[in-house]
Design a protein around this motif. Structure first.
Motif, mmCIF file in Angstrom:
data_model
loop_
_atom_site.group_PDB
_atom_site.id
_atom_site.type_symbol
_atom_site.label_atom_id
_atom_site.label_comp_id
_atom_site.label_asym_id
_atom_site.label_seq_id
_atom_site.Cartn_x
_atom_site.Cartn_y
_atom_site.Cartn_z
ATOM 1 N N UNK A 27 -10.055 -18.834 3.654
ATOM 2 C CA UNK A 27 -11.200 -17.959 3.901
ATOM 3 C C UNK A 27 -12.195 -18.117 2.772
ATOM 4 N N UNK A 28 -13.469 -18.239 3.135
ATOM 5 C CA UNK A 28 -14.532 -18.499 2.181
ATOM 6 C C UNK A 28 -15.618 -17.436 2.330
ATOM 7 N N UNK A 29 -16.603 -17.505 1.472
ATOM 8 C CA UNK A 29 -17.714 -16.559 1.529
ATOM 9 C C UNK A 29 -17.490 -15.403 0.575
ATOM 10 N N UNK A 30 -18.525 -14.607 0.413
ATOM 11 C CA UNK A 30 -18.448 -13.487 -0.520
ATOM 12 C C UNK A 30 -17.398 -12.470 -0.107
ATOM 13 N N UNK A 31 -17.313 -12.169 1.169
ATOM 14 C CA UNK A 31 -16.322 -11.190 1.625
ATOM 15 C C UNK A 31 -15.156 -11.854 2.335
ATOM 16 N N UNK A 32 -14.963 -13.130 2.096
ATOM 17 C CA UNK A 32 -13.857 -13.906 2.680
ATOM 18 C C UNK A 32 -13.804 -13.763 4.200
ATOM 19 N N UNK A 33 -14.935 -14.028 4.856
ATOM 20 C CA UNK A 33 -14.999 -13.908 6.309
ATOM 21 C C UNK A 33 -15.272 -15.235 7.000
ATOM 22 N N UNK A 34 -15.501 -16.294 6.250
ATOM 23 C CA UNK A 34 -15.790 -17.611 6.836
ATOM 24 C C UNK A 34 -14.507 -18.434 6.809
ATOM 25 N N UNK A 35 -13.965 -18.744 7.991
ATOM 26 C CA UNK A 35 -12.710 -19.510 8.017
ATOM 27 C C UNK A 35 -12.947 -21.004 7.831
ATOM 28 N N UNK A 36 -12.038 -21.634 7.109
ATOM 29 C CA UNK A 36 -12.052 -23.085 6.924
ATOM 30 C C UNK A 36 -10.672 -23.582 7.320
ATOM 31 N N UNK A 37 -10.640 -24.522 8.268
ATOM 32 C CA UNK A 37 -9.361 -25.049 8.734
ATOM 33 C C UNK A 37 -8.951 -26.194 7.823
ATOM 34 N N UNK A 38 -7.731 -26.142 7.307
ATOM 35 C CA UNK A 38 -7.213 -27.160 6.398
ATOM 36 C C UNK A 38 -6.200 -28.009 7.154
ATOM 37 N N UNK A 39 -6.378 -29.335 7.103
ATOM 38 C CA UNK A 39 -5.474 -30.245 7.782
ATOM 39 C C UNK A 39 -4.492 -30.842 6.782
#
Length: 137
Positions: A27-39
């Motif tokens: 989870x990224x962003x200031x409030x950890x709301x942007x998901x990033x998928x890790x392979x």
């Protein structure tokens, strides 16, 4: 198809619990709301259920167009992604063997990602990428 949307019964949990559940989601962003998928490359040989659950839980989909990419298909499938028909617009990731027409890129949703962009040959060709890296060193 949303970028990352858990099922309704699972969305009642707190956001902190949701962020710690899957090793494939960061989870990224200031409030950890942007998901990033890790392979994980080891997913191609292992049948780890926790890796598979990430794509399955969020209903992630991919399509492969104008290429036969068995390795990419295997990695995505082992991460819980399901393949849709090449004419479908319900996908999160499109893997193509050639550049896309500009009108196709304009019609993409914010959550849809592709592996080719016009006039970006330098980052797509490994030999040019290596030359640039050598130049930087």
């Amino acid at each position: 198809m949303p970028a990352v949307a858990p099922d309704k019964e699972e969305s009642d949990s707190s956001s902190e619990d949701e962020h710690e559940d899957h090793p494939c989601i960061a989870w990224s962003g200031l409030s950890r709301t942007i998901p990033i998928f890790i392979f994980f490359p080891e997913a191609i040989v292992s049948k780890d259920g926790s890796i598979y659950a990430g794509g399955e839980r969020y209903n992630m989909a991919f399509k492969i167009v104008r290429t036969e990419s068995r390795l990419v298909r295997g990695i995505l499938t082992n991460h819980g992604f399901h393949e849709v028909h090449s004419n479908s617009n319900d996908f999160n990731l499109m893997w193509t063997g050639s550049h896309l027409k500009p009108y196709l890129l304009q019609n993409l949703q914010d959550f849809q990602k592709v592996n080719h962009f016009p006039r970006w040959e330098k980052i797509q060709r490994f030999d040019w990428f290596i030359l640039d890296m050598i130049f930087l060193i």
